[in-house]
Design an enzyme around this catalytic site. Structure first.
Site, PDB file in Angstrom:
ATOM      1  N   ARG A 297       0.824  -1.203   0.000  1.00  0.00           N
ATOM      2  CA  ARG A 297       0.000   0.000   0.000  1.00  0.00           C
ATOM      3  C   ARG A 297       0.861   1.256   0.000  1.00  0.00           C
ATOM      4  O   ARG A 297       0.518   2.239  -0.656  1.00  0.00           O
ATOM      5  CB  ARG A 297      -0.964  -0.034   1.188  1.00  0.00           C
ATOM      6  CG  ARG A 297      -2.127  -0.981   0.928  1.00  0.00           C
ATOM      7  CD  ARG A 297      -3.045  -1.191   2.099  1.00  0.00           C
ATOM      8  NE  ARG A 297      -4.191  -1.993   1.679  1.00  0.00           N
ATOM      9  CZ  ARG A 297      -5.055  -2.557   2.496  1.00  0.00           C
ATOM     10  NH1 ARG A 297      -4.907  -2.418   3.815  1.00  0.00           N
ATOM     11  NH2 ARG A 297      -6.059  -3.264   2.027  1.00  0.00           N
ATOM     12  N   TYR A 441      -6.717  -0.426  -6.847  1.00  0.00           N
ATOM     13  CA  TYR A 441      -6.219  -1.713  -6.337  1.00  0.00           C
ATOM     14  C   TYR A 441      -5.497  -1.569  -5.002  1.00  0.00           C
ATOM     15  O   TYR A 441      -5.268  -0.471  -4.526  1.00  0.00           O
ATOM     16  CB  TYR A 441      -5.395  -2.467  -7.362  1.00  0.00           C
ATOM     17  CG  TYR A 441      -4.133  -1.882  -7.954  1.00  0.00           C
ATOM     18  CD1 TYR A 441      -3.469  -0.792  -7.426  1.00  0.00           C
ATOM     19  CD2 TYR A 441      -3.597  -2.477  -9.098  1.00  0.00           C
ATOM     20  CE1 TYR A 441      -2.306  -0.308  -7.994  1.00  0.00           C
ATOM     21  CE2 TYR A 441      -2.438  -2.004  -9.686  1.00  0.00           C
ATOM     22  CZ  TYR A 441      -1.791  -0.912  -9.122  1.00  0.00           C
ATOM     23  OH  TYR A 441      -0.640  -0.451  -9.696  1.00  0.00           O
ATOM     24  N   GLU A 442      -5.244  -2.723  -4.386  1.00  0.00           N
ATOM     25  CA  GLU A 442      -4.724  -2.804  -3.008  1.00  0.00           C
ATOM     26  C   GLU A 442      -5.671  -2.149  -2.008  1.00  0.00           C
ATOM     27  O   GLU A 442      -5.250  -1.622  -0.984  1.00  0.00           O
ATOM     28  CB  GLU A 442      -3.336  -2.157  -2.913  1.00  0.00           C
ATOM     29  CG  GLU A 442      -2.259  -2.842  -3.723  1.00  0.00           C
ATOM     30  CD  GLU A 442      -1.959  -4.250  -3.231  1.00  0.00           C
ATOM     31  OE1 GLU A 442      -2.314  -4.574  -2.083  1.00  0.00           O
ATOM     32  OE2 GLU A 442      -1.374  -5.025  -4.004  1.00  0.00           O
ATOM     33  N   GLY A 443      -6.949  -2.216  -2.286  1.00  0.00           N
ATOM     34  CA  GLY A 443      -7.953  -1.587  -1.433  1.00  0.00           C
ATOM     35  C   GLY A 443      -8.273  -0.207  -1.970  1.00  0.00           C
ATOM     36  O   GLY A 443      -7.402   0.670  -1.991  1.00  0.00           O
TER      37      GLY A 443
END
Length: 592
Positions: A297, A441-443
Site C-alpha cells: 500500500r 487496487y490494493e484496497g
C-alpha cells in the site's frame, strides 16, 4: 514525451538534510555496517541509470503493444524480457531483500526511492518486481525455514517472480466471502482449488517460475475472514534439490483488457487441485498477507507520486518551450513571436501544484519508509512500538492521498500540453490512464479512508493520532520567529485537524453512518496537514542556506506556494466533513 530524469538531488536532500538518514542507520546495528550516505548515493545512482536507460524507453511501446494471451500463456511486449533480465541480474528485485537469502539488505527508505524511479520509468514493468518483493516479504516473515530456503533466493534473484491471489469474482473487499478451498494432504502439503481474478503477473514470460500466494479456506475453517489461510502455490513444482520439476495444476484462463497498465498482465488464475504449502498459521492467513499488503500500500502510494513526477517532468519541459501569446506583465522572450507558456499565471499554477505535490509526496513516502525501518531495525523497543503505530496510522493515508494527488498531478500535466496532452504520442494521456488504477487496487481509496477513520481513529479513541499531533506541534513550536510564515499556518492546520478528529470521534458514537460520510474528506485534511508538516521541515532546511538562487531557493519558493495556495484546501474539506451524513440519505436508493 521527454526522457525520464531520476530526481536524485531531491532524494539526497531528504536523505541527508531533512531526515539525516545516515545517522539513523548508524544507530541501527543491522544496518550500520553496510549502509551509509555513500552507499545510498551509489545504489540510487545505479538504479536510476538502468531505469532511465533500459526500462523507461519501453513505457510507451509497452502501452501500445500490451500483453497477449495465447493458449494459456502470456507474452509481454517487445523488449520486456531483455530489460527484466538486465534489471534482475543487477539484483534490483531484491534491493530490500534479506541478506541471508541473497537480497541486498537495503533499508526501506532506499527501496522506496528505487520503487519511485522504477514506477516513474514504467509502471507496468515495475509491477512484476513489486509483487515479487511483496510476496517474498510475506514468505520471509511467516513461512517455514524450509520454504524460505527453497524460494527466497530465486525470488530475490528475479529468476522466480511472485503474485498475490486474493480477489475472486464474487469477493473483492470482503475477503471473508472467498470460496477457494484447500485440503490437507498426508505429506503436509495442501490441494488448492478455486479461481482468482485481477492477479497482477499471475502469468508472464519473464521468469522461470511464478510463486503464487493464495488465500483459501479449509473445509472445517471458521466462517468469514477468521477462517482464511495463506498458501504458497508455485506455478512449477520445485524438487528437493531446488531444481524445477513438473508443472503444477495452475493455469491462466485469460487476461483483462484494461484502461491502463496494459503491459502488466492482469490474469484470471485457476487452481485445480494445485499443490500448495501453508504460510503462517491455519486460519490466520490475513495476518501473513497483510504483512505484504501494508508494504504494497505504501508502494501503490509511491506509484501515484512516480506518475506525477513523470508528468511534471514532461510538462515543465513543454511549458518552457511552447510559445503562445504574451505574458500579462509584458513580453518575456522579446526575440520570439510569443512567450513560453510558463510565463502565464495559470500554467504557473498547474506546474507549481505538480511540483509541490510531488516533492511533498516524496518527503511523505520517505518518512513512512523510515518508520518501517525503525519498526524493523531499531534497538529501542519503545521506538519500535511507536514506529509500528505510526505505520499503521499512516499507511492508508499514504496509499490514498498520494494516489489521489497523483491523479490530480497527471491531469495537470496533460492540461499544460493542451490539445497535445490528449494525443497518444506525447505520453501524458497514458500517465493518467496508468495512474487511475492506483486509486482502486490494493484496497480502493474509499476503503483506505474507512480504515483510517474506523480502525485507526475510532478503534483506539484517537490515541495514536494524538502522538503524531504532539510530534508536529513540538516541531512547530521549536521553529524560531524567522520561520513564522510556516510556523503559524502549520500550528493552525494541526489544531484544525485535532478539532476535526475530536468531532469525528464524537459523532461516530451516535451515528454509524458518520464514519463513512466523513472518511474521504477527513483523510484529505489529514494528508494536506501532513504535507504542511513536511514542507515546513524542508523550508526550515532551505532557509539555512539563505534566499539565494538554485536548489534551495526553488525548494523555499515551492514551500511558500504550498502554504499559500494548497494548504487552505483544508478549510472547505473541514466544512464538508462537518456537514455530516444526513444529506447523503435524504433520497431513497430508488430515487438516486
Amino acid at each position: 514525451m521527454s526522457d525520464y530524469l531520476p530526481p536524485l538531488r531531491d532524494m539526497e536532500f531528504l536523505f541527508n538534510e531533512v531526515f539525516d538518514l545516515p545517522s539513523q542507520w548508524a544507530r541501527m546495528p543491522a544496518l550500520a555496517e553496510h549502509v551509509d550516505a555513500d552507499t545510498a548515493r551509489a545504489v540510487l545512482e545505479q538504479a536510476g541509470k538502468v531505469i532511465a536507460q533500459t526500462i523507461a524507453p519501453l513505457n510507451r511501446s509497452g502501452d501500445e503493444q500490451g500483453c497477449r494471451w495465447e493458449a494459456g500463456k502470456v507474452i509481454t511486449p517487445d523488449g520486456f524480457i531483455q530489460a527484466y533480465r538486465t534489471y534482475a541480474d543487477d539484483g534490483w528485485v531484491g534491493v530490500s531483500g534479506d541478506c541471508d537469502f541473497g537480497g541486498m539488505g537495503m533499508p526501506k527508505v532506499i527501496g522506496a526511492q528505487v520503487e519511485e524511479m522504477l514506477n516513474a520509468g514504467n509502471l507496468s514493468f515495475a509491477l512484476y518486481s513489486m509483487l515479487t518483493a511483496g510476496a517474498a516479504l510475506s514468505v520471509l516473515n511467516h513461512a517455514s525455514d524450509a520454504l524460505k530456503a527453497t524460494y527466497l533466493p530465486a525470488m530475490y534473484e528475479g529468476r522466480w517472480t511472485g503474485s498475490m491471489c486474493l480477489t475472486e469474482p464474487h469477493a473483492g473487499t470482503d475477503l471473508g466471502l472467498i470460496r477457494t478451498r484447500a485440503e490437507a494432504q498426508a505429506d503436509g502439503s495442501y490441494r488448492v482449488t478455486g479461481t482468482k481474478i485481477f492477479i497482477t503477473g499471475g502469468e508472464q514470460d519473464l521468469s522461470e517460475n511464478i510463486i503464487h500466494l493464495v488465500l483459501a479456506k479449509l473445509p472445517d475453517a471458521p466462517s468469514g475472514a477468521k477462517g482464511i489461510s495463506l498458501f504458497l502455490v508455485p506455478k512449477v513444482l520445485v524438487n528437493a534439490d531446488g531444481s524445477l520439476g513438473n508443472d503444477n495444476a495452475v493455469s491462466c484462463g485469460s487476461i483483462e483488457h484494461k484502461m491502463g497498465i496494459k503491459a502488466s498482465a492482469t490474469c484470471v488464475m485457476n487452481f485445480d487441485g494445485a499443490t500448495g504449502y501453508l504460510v503462517g498459521e491455519l486460519n490466520k492467513g490475513l495476518n501473513a498477507m497483510f504483512t505484504m499488503m501494508n508494504y504494497e500500500r505504501l508502494g501503490v502510494g509511491i506509484q501515484g507520486l512516480a506518475l506525477g513526477e513523470r508528468s511534471y517532468q514532461n510538462a515543465i519541459e513543454y511549458a518552457r518551450e511552447r510559445l503562445q501569446s504574451r505574458a500579462p506583465s509584458g513580453p518575456v522572450a522579446t526575440a520570439q513571436a510569443a512567450d513560453p507558456i510558463i510565463a502565464h499565471p495559470d500554467v504557473r499554477r498547474m506546474v507549481l501544484t505538480m511540483k509541490a505535490l510531488n516533492e511533498g509526496g516524496r518527503a511523505f513516502s520517505t518518512y513512512v519508509a523510515l518508520q518501517l525501518d525503525l519498526a524493523k531495525y531499531s534497538a529501542d523497543s519503545t521506538e519500535r512500538n511507536h514506529a509500528e503505530a505510526q505505520v499503521a496510522l499512516l499507511t492508508p493515508v499514504a496509499k490514498a492521498f498520494m494516489t489521489d494527488m497523483g491523479l490530480e498531478t497527471t491531469v495537470h500535466g496533460q492540461q499544460v500540453f493542451g490539445g497535445h496532452g490528449y494525443i497518444r504520442e506525447w505520453g501524458q494521456e497514458q500517465l493518467i490512464r496508468d495512474c487511475r488504477i492506483t486509486q482502486i487496487y490494493e484496497g480502493t481509496n474509499g476503503i483506505q479512508a474507512l480504515d483510517l477513520v474506523g480502525r485507526k481513529l475510532v478503534a483506539d479513541g484517537g490515541r495514536t493520532y494524538t502522538l503524531l499531533s504532539a510530534q508536529i506541534k513540538s516541531f512547530a513550536h521549536g521553529l524560531d520567529d524567522s520561520r513564522a510564515e510556516f510556523k503559524a499556518p502549520l500550528l493552525a492546520a494541526v489544531n484544525n485537524l485535532d478539532e476535526l478528529t475530536a468531532w469525528v470521534l464524537d459523532r461516530s458514537q451516535g451515528n454509524a453512518r458518520e464514519i463513512g460520510a466523513a472518511s474521504v474528506e477527513y483523510l484529505h485534511v489529514f494528508g494536506y496537514t501532513l504535507y504542511a508538516y513536511l514542507w515546513a521541515q524542508m523550508a526550515d532546511v532551505a532557509l539555512e542556506h539563505g534566499e539565494q538562487k538554485g536548489f534551495y531557493a526553488s525548494k523555499l519558493g515551492t514551500a511558500r506556494f504550498y502554504f499559500a495556495r494548497m494548504l487552505p484546501r483544508i478549510q472547505s474539506l473541514t466544512a464538508t466533513v462537518k456537514a455530516g451524513s444526513e444529506s447523503l440519505f435524504l433520497l431513497d436508493a430508488e430515487a438516486l
